[in-house]
Design an enzyme around this catalytic site. Structure first.
Site, mmCIF file in Angstrom:
data_model
loop_
_atom_site.group_PDB
_atom_site.id
_atom_site.type_symbol
_atom_site.label_atom_id
_atom_site.label_comp_id
_atom_site.label_asym_id
_atom_site.label_seq_id
_atom_site.Cartn_x
_atom_site.Cartn_y
_atom_site.Cartn_z
ATOM 1 N N SER A 97 43.471 9.357 -30.113
ATOM 2 C CA SER A 97 43.208 8.147 -30.898
ATOM 3 C C SER A 97 44.464 7.302 -31.033
ATOM 4 O O SER A 97 44.391 6.088 -31.219
ATOM 5 C CB SER A 97 42.663 8.509 -32.282
ATOM 6 O OG SER A 97 43.629 9.247 -33.019
ATOM 7 N N GLN A 118 25.227 -0.255 -16.426
ATOM 8 C CA GLN A 118 25.918 1.034 -16.543
ATOM 9 C C GLN A 118 27.204 0.883 -17.362
ATOM 10 O O GLN A 118 27.522 1.718 -18.210
ATOM 11 C CB GLN A 118 26.241 1.569 -15.152
ATOM 12 C CG GLN A 118 25.023 1.886 -14.316
ATOM 13 C CD GLN A 118 25.374 2.199 -12.867
ATOM 14 O OE1 GLN A 118 26.405 1.773 -12.359
ATOM 15 N NE2 GLN A 118 24.521 2.940 -12.197
ATOM 16 N N LEU A 119 27.940 -0.187 -17.084
ATOM 17 C CA LEU A 119 29.230 -0.390 -17.725
ATOM 18 C C LEU A 119 29.103 -0.549 -19.235
ATOM 19 O O LEU A 119 29.906 -0.007 -20.002
ATOM 20 C CB LEU A 119 29.898 -1.629 -17.122
ATOM 21 C CG LEU A 119 31.290 -2.011 -17.619
ATOM 22 C CD1 LEU A 119 32.287 -0.878 -17.383
ATOM 23 C CD2 LEU A 119 31.755 -3.292 -16.941
ATOM 24 N N ARG A 121 27.131 0.739 -21.201
ATOM 25 C CA ARG A 121 26.822 1.982 -21.917
ATOM 26 C C ARG A 121 28.085 2.589 -22.518
ATOM 27 O O ARG A 121 28.006 3.448 -23.399
ATOM 28 C CB ARG A 121 26.145 2.983 -20.975
ATOM 29 C CG ARG A 121 24.760 2.540 -20.522
ATOM 30 C CD ARG A 121 24.025 3.633 -19.765
ATOM 31 N NE ARG A 121 22.720 3.161 -19.338
ATOM 32 C CZ ARG A 121 22.358 2.984 -18.079
ATOM 33 N NH1 ARG A 121 23.217 3.261 -17.102
ATOM 34 N NH2 ARG A 121 21.161 2.554 -17.760
ATOM 35 N N HIS A 122 29.226 2.154 -22.019
ATOM 36 C CA HIS A 122 30.511 2.581 -22.573
ATOM 37 C C HIS A 122 30.882 1.575 -23.664
ATOM 38 O O HIS A 122 31.481 0.541 -23.398
ATOM 39 C CB HIS A 122 31.572 2.617 -21.478
ATOM 40 C CG HIS A 122 31.241 3.565 -20.372
ATOM 41 N ND1 HIS A 122 31.635 4.896 -20.374
ATOM 42 C CD2 HIS A 122 30.530 3.385 -19.226
ATOM 43 C CE1 HIS A 122 31.183 5.487 -19.276
ATOM 44 N NE2 HIS A 122 30.510 4.596 -18.561
ATOM 45 N N ARG A 123 30.519 1.871 -24.897
ATOM 46 C CA ARG A 123 30.627 0.871 -25.960
ATOM 47 C C ARG A 123 31.848 1.062 -26.856
ATOM 48 O O ARG A 123 32.454 0.087 -27.293
ATOM 49 C CB ARG A 123 29.343 0.884 -26.810
ATOM 50 C CG ARG A 123 28.123 0.415 -26.043
ATOM 51 C CD ARG A 123 26.882 0.394 -26.920
ATOM 52 N NE ARG A 123 26.473 1.735 -27.324
ATOM 53 C CZ ARG A 123 25.723 2.542 -26.577
ATOM 54 N NH1 ARG A 123 25.325 2.153 -25.391
ATOM 55 N NH2 ARG A 123 25.380 3.726 -27.005
ATOM 56 N N GLN A 131 29.070 -13.553 -17.968
ATOM 57 C CA GLN A 131 28.448 -14.781 -17.480
ATOM 58 C C GLN A 131 26.946 -14.735 -17.768
ATOM 59 O O GLN A 131 26.254 -13.795 -17.398
ATOM 60 C CB GLN A 131 28.680 -14.917 -15.972
ATOM 61 C CG GLN A 131 28.121 -16.194 -15.372
ATOM 62 C CD GLN A 131 28.317 -16.223 -13.872
ATOM 63 O OE1 GLN A 131 27.949 -15.277 -13.162
ATOM 64 N NE2 GLN A 131 28.916 -17.296 -13.367
ATOM 65 N N GLN A 133 23.034 -15.710 -17.538
ATOM 66 C CA GLN A 133 22.013 -16.264 -16.654
ATOM 67 C C GLN A 133 21.104 -17.229 -17.415
ATOM 68 O O GLN A 133 20.260 -17.892 -16.811
ATOM 69 C CB GLN A 133 21.172 -15.142 -16.039
ATOM 70 C CG GLN A 133 21.907 -14.285 -15.030
ATOM 71 C CD GLN A 133 21.033 -13.170 -14.486
ATOM 72 O OE1 GLN A 133 20.075 -12.732 -15.124
ATOM 73 N NE2 GLN A 133 21.379 -12.679 -13.303
ATOM 74 N N ARG A 217 33.138 8.165 -14.464
ATOM 75 C CA ARG A 217 32.743 7.294 -13.362
ATOM 76 C C ARG A 217 33.598 7.447 -12.108
ATOM 77 O O ARG A 217 33.366 6.761 -11.122
ATOM 78 C CB ARG A 217 32.796 5.839 -13.836
ATOM 79 C CG ARG A 217 31.909 5.538 -15.032
ATOM 80 C CD ARG A 217 30.435 5.702 -14.721
ATOM 81 N NE ARG A 217 29.598 5.317 -15.851
ATOM 82 C CZ ARG A 217 28.266 5.251 -15.835
ATOM 83 N NH1 ARG A 217 27.619 5.564 -14.707
ATOM 84 N NH2 ARG A 217 27.578 4.892 -16.895
#
Length: 252
Positions: A97, A118-119, A121-123, A131, A133, A217
């Protein structure tokens, strides 16, 4: 895909200047830091780690303890200085930490919406600006010239597979354009865009979070090829500015 570091933890001018005011024995030393091979990330890490165990104030730790940790060889027999030994001990003991105080901001370009899902999900320890849509119109006649897309590795190199994939992308573009021509707003027409559609984002993450992300990953952990490529790109960017972190990416 492009992943570029655009900012990372830096010391404030006031804090940096304070190192030159007081050395480890209480004397003024205006070249205090120049004698050590260190980085700003290391200085933040030492300050955070030693704050937990030291009677000194956080603003005093580098000035009063820096020579001890940055000026002597690692007492565990490992590589580097005793600061490196301390960092190894902290990571291996699970007290990481303290490394959350070191952050990195990346510009990530040309990745698929599948990767984005997927990315994000790593919060914990991550911040994302993506960007949209909804506001960036993806029509063939819009400024963007139609949506770009990411070709999966499993499709590349095969004439038949690539032809099928690209035909599917053209069909998605035609459907999007047709809906827009009928007055469907971009925020609704985007529903027909595929997971392969490319996007750009700015992402900030602390060092502990990045190590956790990489551990899940990196190559050999069963992750999809595109996000594995991103994990390696982020690692390279971090290690380029904070070389001492390379060993921790190796170990996770």
């Amino acid at each position: 895909m492009k992943a570029q570091l655009i900012a990372h933890t830096q010391l404030s001018e006031k804090f940096y200047d304070s190192f030159d005011e007081l050395d480890s024995v209480g004397n003024y030393d205006f070249n205090y830091l120049s004698q050590f091979d260190t980085t700003e990330g290391k200085l933040v890490a030492l300050t955070a780690i030693r704050t937990c165990y030291s009677a000194n104030k956080p603003t005093e730790i580098v000035a009063k303890e820096g020579a001890k940790y940055f000026g002597s060889k690692a007492s565990d027999g490992g590589e580097g200085t005793d600061a490196d030994r301390l960092f190894r001990h902290i990571v291996r003991s699970g007290h990481s930490s303290t490394l959350e105080h070191i952050s990195f901001t990346f510009a990530i370009e040309g990745v698929s919406r599948a990767l984005l899902a997927q990315l994000t999900r790593h919060r914990v320890g991550f911040s994302f600006s993506v960007q949209s849509q909804r506001y960036v119109r993806m029509g063939s006649d819009d400024k963007i010239g139609g949506f770009d897309y990411v070709l999966p590795d499993s499709v590349k190199g095969s004439t038949v597979k690539e032809a099928l994939f690209r035909a599917a992308m053209r069909a998605h573009q035609e459907d999007y354009d047709a809906l827009r021509s009928q007055g469907v707003p971009a925020e609704d027409a985007r529903a027909v865009l595929p997971n392969a559609a490319a996007t750009n984002l700015v992402m900030t993450a602390n060092l502990t979070a990045l190590l956790s992300f990489y551990s899940k990953r990196k190559k050999g952990r069963g992750a999809q090829a595109e996000i594995t490529e991103l994990a390696e790109a982020l690692r390279r960017e971090v290690v380029a500015v904070e070389p001492w972190t390379d060993q921790f990416f190796e170990e996770v």
